[in-house]
Design a protein around this motif. Structure first.
Motif, PDB file in Angstrom:
ATOM      1  N   VAL A 116      -7.211  -2.799  -2.151  1.00  0.00           N
ATOM      2  CA  VAL A 116      -7.135  -1.539  -1.415  1.00  0.00           C
ATOM      3  C   VAL A 116      -6.122  -0.656  -2.139  1.00  0.00           C
ATOM      4  CG1 VAL A 116      -6.649  -0.430   0.797  1.00  0.00           C
ATOM      5  CG2 VAL A 116      -7.700  -2.708   0.746  1.00  0.00           C
ATOM      6  N   MET A 117      -6.547   0.537  -2.490  1.00  0.00           N
ATOM      7  CA  MET A 117      -5.723   1.469  -3.263  1.00  0.00           C
ATOM      8  C   MET A 117      -4.536   1.997  -2.444  1.00  0.00           C
ATOM      9  SD  MET A 117      -7.293   1.455  -6.149  1.00  0.00           S
ATOM     10  CE  MET A 117      -6.526   2.791  -7.003  1.00  0.00           C
ATOM     11  N   ASP A 118      -3.449   2.265  -3.142  1.00  0.00           N
ATOM     12  CA  ASP A 118      -2.230   2.771  -2.504  1.00  0.00           C
ATOM     13  C   ASP A 118      -2.462   4.066  -1.738  1.00  0.00           C
ATOM     14  OD1 ASP A 118      -0.810   0.643  -3.484  1.00  0.00           O
ATOM     15  OD2 ASP A 118       0.240   1.777  -5.039  1.00  0.00           O
ATOM     16  N   GLU A 119      -3.305   4.954  -2.274  1.00  0.00           N
ATOM     17  CA  GLU A 119      -3.519   6.244  -1.610  1.00  0.00           C
ATOM     18  C   GLU A 119      -4.138   6.059  -0.218  1.00  0.00           C
ATOM     19  OE1 GLU A 119      -7.249   8.569  -3.035  1.00  0.00           O
ATOM     20  OE2 GLU A 119      -6.578   7.425  -4.781  1.00  0.00           O
ATOM     21  N   VAL A 120      -4.969   5.045  -0.052  1.00  0.00           N
ATOM     22  CA  VAL A 120      -5.567   4.744   1.254  1.00  0.00           C
ATOM     23  C   VAL A 120      -4.483   4.281   2.225  1.00  0.00           C
ATOM     24  CG1 VAL A 120      -7.086   3.126   2.468  1.00  0.00           C
ATOM     25  CG2 VAL A 120      -7.844   4.206   0.336  1.00  0.00           C
ATOM     26  N   LEU A 121      -3.639   3.366   1.750  1.00  0.00           N
ATOM     27  CA  LEU A 121      -2.574   2.840   2.612  1.00  0.00           C
ATOM     28  C   LEU A 121      -1.535   3.902   2.928  1.00  0.00           C
ATOM     29  CD1 LEU A 121      -2.171  -0.695   1.020  1.00  0.00           C
ATOM     30  CD2 LEU A 121      -3.501  -0.017   3.039  1.00  0.00           C
TER      31      LEU A 121
END
Length: 183
Positions: A134-139
């Motif tokens: 899961v990409m950082d931008e999503v989190l």
């Protein structure tokens, strides 16, 4: 004096068209003092992707013998082991031998890429292991929308996730690094 955990409550509505699972559930989570909001939101995202009435949050960070989430059957066998982070191969082997299905959610863009390059090829023997990045931008977006009392709506179809927290909608395409089946 030790820092105390922060308690979060989330009302979660999941419509998983792929698995034909439709659940309304309320969960209570304790955010460990060392845990970031991004990681807390990853735990909630993991719960929604594998939503089941029996899926439980565990002691996680406080107990290294347990995963972040699990489903146990009535015989106390672990059916699903959900892990977060970038564990070493010993931890993965332990999870894969103790559970029918293991799901690992990796995060931290740069660190996850390095972990993938060094370890992912060694994980092929574990047929019951699924690895999802899961990409950082999503989190970061999920953490920005989080609150101590949240209402979350998740719609899942064909590998696409629409994750709504209040008024914010995040479209997520989890990156499947390895797909495993339950033993």
């Amino acid at each position: 004096m030790a820092l105390k955990a922060t308690v979060y409550k989330a009302s979660i509505n999941v419509a998983d068209m792929t698995r034909q699972v439709y659940i309304d559930h309320t969960v209570t989570l304790a955010q460990h003092p060392s845990e970031t909001e991004q990681r807390l939101m990853l735990r909630l995202l993991a719960w929604t992707l594998y939503a089941d009435e029996r899926l439980q949050f565990t002691k996680g960070l406080c107990d290294e013998s347990e995963p972040e989430l699990w489903i146990k059957n009535y015989s106390d066998e672990i059916e699903l082991w959900v892990e977060l982070g970038l564990p070493d191969d010993k931890r993965i082997k332990k999870a894969c031998t103790q559970s029918k299905h293991v799901v690992l959610f990796t995060y931290g863009d740069n660190a996850a890429a390095a972990w993938k390059a060094s370890l992912l090829n060694k994980l092929h023997p574990y047929k019951n292991l699924t690895v999802i990045n899961v990409m950082d931008e999503v989190l970061d977006a999920a953490a920005a929308a989080s609150s101590r009392n949240m209402s979350i709506q998740a719609t899942i179809e064909d590998g696409q996730v629409w994750f709504s927290i209040g008024e914010m909608v995040i479209s997520i395409q989890p990156d499947m690094w390895k797909t495993g089946e339950a033993k």
